[in-house]
Structure formats: C-alpha cells, structure tokens
Design a protein around this motif. Structure first.
Motif, PDB file in Angstrom:
ATOM      1  N   MET A   1       8.724  17.284  -0.158  1.00  0.00           N
ATOM      2  CA  MET A   1       8.648  15.825  -0.096  1.00  0.00           C
ATOM      3  C   MET A   1       8.414  15.341   1.327  1.00  0.00           C
ATOM      4  N   THR A   2       9.110  15.946   2.285  1.00  0.00           N
ATOM      5  CA  THR A   2       8.926  15.566   3.686  1.00  0.00           C
ATOM      6  C   THR A   2       7.495  15.839   4.129  1.00  0.00           C
ATOM      7  N   ALA A   3       6.969  16.996   3.745  1.00  0.00           N
ATOM      8  CA  ALA A   3       5.591  17.339   4.099  1.00  0.00           C
ATOM      9  C   ALA A   3       4.614  16.336   3.487  1.00  0.00           C
ATOM     10  N   ALA A   4       4.860  15.941   2.228  1.00  0.00           N
ATOM     11  CA  ALA A   4       3.967  14.988   1.561  1.00  0.00           C
ATOM     12  C   ALA A   4       3.971  13.644   2.284  1.00  0.00           C
ATOM     13  N   VAL A   5       5.140  13.198   2.719  1.00  0.00           N
ATOM     14  CA  VAL A   5       5.235  11.917   3.411  1.00  0.00           C
ATOM     15  C   VAL A   5       4.556  11.985   4.778  1.00  0.00           C
ATOM     16  N   VAL A   6       4.866  13.035   5.554  1.00  0.00           N
ATOM     17  CA  VAL A   6       4.344  13.148   6.924  1.00  0.00           C
ATOM     18  C   VAL A   6       2.839  13.414   6.938  1.00  0.00           C
ATOM     19  N   LEU A   7       2.364  14.227   5.984  1.00  0.00           N
ATOM     20  CA  LEU A   7       0.956  14.638   5.996  1.00  0.00           C
ATOM     21  C   LEU A   7       0.038  13.711   5.206  1.00  0.00           C
ATOM     22  N   VAL A   8       0.613  12.926   4.288  1.00  0.00           N
ATOM     23  CA  VAL A   8      -0.234  12.088   3.428  1.00  0.00           C
ATOM     24  C   VAL A   8       0.116  10.605   3.551  1.00  0.00           C
ATOM     25  N   VAL A   9       1.364  10.249   3.255  1.00  0.00           N
ATOM     26  CA  VAL A   9       1.736   8.833   3.190  1.00  0.00           C
ATOM     27  C   VAL A   9       1.663   8.168   4.562  1.00  0.00           C
TER      28      VAL A   9
ATOM     29  N   ILE B   1       0.837  -1.204   0.000  1.00  0.00           N
ATOM     30  CA  ILE B   1       0.000   0.000   0.000  1.00  0.00           C
ATOM     31  C   ILE B   1       0.869   1.249   0.000  1.00  0.00           C
ATOM     32  N   VAL B   2       1.937   1.218   0.794  1.00  0.00           N
ATOM     33  CA  VAL B   2       2.863   2.361   0.846  1.00  0.00           C
ATOM     34  C   VAL B   2       3.502   2.599  -0.516  1.00  0.00           C
ATOM     35  N   MET B   3       3.888   1.514  -1.190  1.00  0.00           N
ATOM     36  CA  MET B   3       4.499   1.652  -2.514  1.00  0.00           C
ATOM     37  C   MET B   3       3.538   2.333  -3.478  1.00  0.00           C
ATOM     38  N   VAL B   4       2.260   1.985  -3.395  1.00  0.00           N
ATOM     39  CA  VAL B   4       1.260   2.628  -4.250  1.00  0.00           C
ATOM     40  C   VAL B   4       1.120   4.109  -3.895  1.00  0.00           C
ATOM     41  N   LEU B   5       1.105   4.400  -2.591  1.00  0.00           N
ATOM     42  CA  LEU B   5       0.982   5.792  -2.146  1.00  0.00           C
ATOM     43  C   LEU B   5       2.181   6.631  -2.551  1.00  0.00           C
ATOM     44  N   MET B   6       3.327   5.992  -2.689  1.00  0.00           N
ATOM     45  CA  MET B   6       4.543   6.733  -3.040  1.00  0.00           C
ATOM     46  C   MET B   6       4.603   7.095  -4.512  1.00  0.00           C
ATOM     47  N   ILE B   7       3.747   6.494  -5.338  1.00  0.00           N
ATOM     48  CA  ILE B   7       3.753   6.825  -6.769  1.00  0.00           C
ATOM     49  C   ILE B   7       3.424   8.294  -7.000  1.00  0.00           C
TER      50      ILE B   7
ATOM     51  N   LEU C   1       5.250  14.016  -7.676  1.00  0.00           N
ATOM     52  CA  LEU C   1       5.412  15.348  -7.100  1.00  0.00           C
ATOM     53  C   LEU C   1       6.886  15.727  -7.027  1.00  0.00           C
ATOM     54  N   ALA C   2       7.724  14.772  -6.680  1.00  0.00           N
ATOM     55  CA  ALA C   2       9.163  15.031  -6.611  1.00  0.00           C
ATOM     56  C   ALA C   2       9.711  15.445  -7.968  1.00  0.00           C
ATOM     57  N   PHE C   3       9.211  14.791  -9.025  1.00  0.00           N
ATOM     58  CA  PHE C   3       9.657  15.141 -10.375  1.00  0.00           C
ATOM     59  C   PHE C   3       9.236  16.566 -10.732  1.00  0.00           C
ATOM     60  N   VAL C   4       8.024  16.941 -10.318  1.00  0.00           N
ATOM     61  CA  VAL C   4       7.505  18.274 -10.650  1.00  0.00           C
ATOM     62  C   VAL C   4       8.285  19.372  -9.924  1.00  0.00           C
ATOM     63  N   VAL C   5       8.614  19.125  -8.642  1.00  0.00           N
ATOM     64  CA  VAL C   5       9.258  20.174  -7.831  1.00  0.00           C
ATOM     65  C   VAL C   5      10.776  20.011  -7.753  1.00  0.00           C
ATOM     66  N   ALA C   6      11.335  19.177  -8.628  1.00  0.00           N
ATOM     67  CA  ALA C   6      12.768  18.890  -8.561  1.00  0.00           C
ATOM     68  C   ALA C   6      13.637  20.122  -8.757  1.00  0.00           C
ATOM     69  N   THR C   7      13.102  21.157  -9.359  1.00  0.00           N
ATOM     70  CA  THR C   7      13.900  22.365  -9.632  1.00  0.00           C
ATOM     71  C   THR C   7      13.880  23.353  -8.466  1.00  0.00           C
ATOM     72  N   LEU C   8      13.223  23.000  -7.364  1.00  0.00           N
ATOM     73  CA  LEU C   8      13.096  23.944  -6.259  1.00  0.00           C
ATOM     74  C   LEU C   8      14.259  23.893  -5.267  1.00  0.00           C
ATOM     75  N   GLY C   9      15.216  23.017  -5.524  1.00  0.00           N
ATOM     76  CA  GLY C   9      16.392  22.944  -4.656  1.00  0.00           C
ATOM     77  C   GLY C   9      16.044  22.433  -3.273  1.00  0.00           C
TER      78      GLY C   9
END
Length: 259
Positions: free
Chosen positions: A139-147, A113-119, A124-132
């Motif tokens: 990414m941390t917020a996405a994991v803590v707040l969603v995954v 289930i986690v692997m599916v949630l990480m897709i 999102l990581a690909f989209v925001v990869a240019t934000l340094g």
C-alpha cells in the motif's frame, strides 16, 4: 536525473525554510494560533457519550474546517510568493482574498482527484489484505509511486494561482512529465524527517510529567507542524520552478527559490 531532481527538491525545501524561517513565522503564526484555539474549542465541545450528537460541536467543526482550509491557502500563497517573487509580509498575515479563495478551490479539486486515485488503491488493499505486514509495504509503495506523483503533478496549478499565472490541470500534468516521482520522493522524505522529529518529541512527552515539560513538548510539536507545512509547500514551489525552467530555459521564468 530522478535522484538529482529529488535531491534538488529535498535540499531546496530545507534551504528555503532555514533561509526564510523568520518570514514563514510571520506568514503562519496568526493562522496557527487560530488553529490551536479552534482545536481546543472542538475538544471542549465534543460530546462525552459515544455516538452522541452536539449541534455546537458540529457547528464549530464546520467553521474550523473552513478556517483551516482558507488559512492553509493563505499561508501557502504567501510562501509561494515569498520564495518565487521575494514578497515579504508583515508580522500579521491573515489575508483571505480572491487569490486565496481560488487556491483553496483548486486544492479541493486536487483532493477530489486524490479520492478517485485512491479507489484502485483501496481495491488493491482488499486483494492483498491476506499478506499481513506485506500489505502495508504494498500500500505504501502504491501511494508513493502512483498516487502522490499524480497528485503533485496536478497540484502544480496551486503555485500558478499564487503567482496569478495561467495554468490548467491538464497543462500542469502534461508539462510536468518526469517530475511526479522526484516530488513524491522528496515529499515522502520530508515527511519521514518530520515524523522522526515527532517521534522524538513523543518520547520526551512520555519521559516528563512536569508543567514545563508539557509546555516544551507543545512548543516543539507546534514547531514541527509549522516546519512540515513550510517544507511540503516548498516542494510544490520547487516543482513549479522546475516546470517553468523547462519551458523557458533562458531564465525567463519565476525567480529561483531562495537558498
């Protein structure tokens, strides 16, 4: 309510460990000894050349992975039952039976289930990869707040397995509404505490080159790993207790974790 429940889970995990630390050592020491030996064997059999294949290393890795999953299931089942049913194991706990196998099986389902949630998180990581640096924050917020909230709500089936109580994934998720974020925040906070301790131990390792220093660092690192396992399982135990507490407010649920 969010912060009150988070505090209850966070503080409860520490209280449960400190009040029952000797018991957790009884539950876990033999398994951790096996883990240490297995890691040493994998390191010793690892190919010296990059990308080289070793059949012996591959076989030992598979055996270690199976032992690690079953060992952690055995530890977690005993710890759940200790906190919720006051079971007290002996000094050698290497139990692997139907209960532990069911626990390990459902744990693997949770990982899927986690692997599916990480897709979507990966997208999102690909989209925001240019934000340094902001990429790490997002990414941390996405994991803590969603995954993590989703994962932990589904994971409440695990204490139910340990207690031989019926609870499906769908029921665990629906009945734990509002518990995902508190469990995620508590687990993240505990990880930060353990991470801080590991960082301090790393500094000690860098500052001492003696055999005594090396042994001390190894013992401290192992103690942190043992504590991390107990604390994270305690979060699930506390979450499960709150879930049953909601269903049976008159106190008919499992016994409260020891504090």
């Amino acid at each position: 309510m969010l912060f009150k429940t988070t505090g209850r889970l966070f503080v409860g995990a520490f209280k449960a460990l400190f009040a029952n630390f000797e018991i957790f050592l009884k539950i876990s020491w033999a398994w951790f000894a096996i883990f240490v030996v297995g890691q040493a064997m994998m390191f010793g059999l690892a190919p010296q050349e990059p990308f080289a294949f070793s059949a012996a290393h591959f076989a030992v890795t598979l055996v270690f992975a199976a032992a690690y999953i079953l060992g952690n299931a055995s530890i977690a089942v005993a710890w759940h039952r200790c906190l919720l049913m006051e079971e007290r194991p002996g000094w050698l706990h290497l139990t692997v039976g139907g209960r532990e196998l069911r626990y390990a099986g459902k744990f693997l389902v949770v990982m899927l289930i986690v692997m599916v949630l990480m897709i979507p998180v990966g997208a999102l990581a690909f989209v925001v990869a240019t934000l340094g640096v902001l990429t790490f924050v997002v990414m941390t917020a996405a994991v803590v707040l969603v995954v993590l909230p989703f994962m932990l709500r589904f994971s409440l089936v695990l204490p139910a397995v340990a207690l031989d109580e019926p609870l499906g994934f769908g029921e665990a998720f629906s009945d734990s509404e509002g518990l995902g974020l508190p469990m995620s925040f508590a687990a993240t906070g505990l990880s930060l505490v353990i991470g801080g301790g590991t960082f301090v131990v790393g500094l000690l390792a860098a500052g001492g080159a003696s055999v005594f220093a090396g042994i001390a660092v190894f013992i401290l690192t192992l103690a942190l790993q043992i504590s991390a396992t107990a604390l994270q399982v305690s979060v699930l135990t506390g979450g499960y207790y709150i879930l049953r507490e909601r269903q049976m407010p008159s106190g008919g649920g499992p016994q409260a974790p020891q504090s």
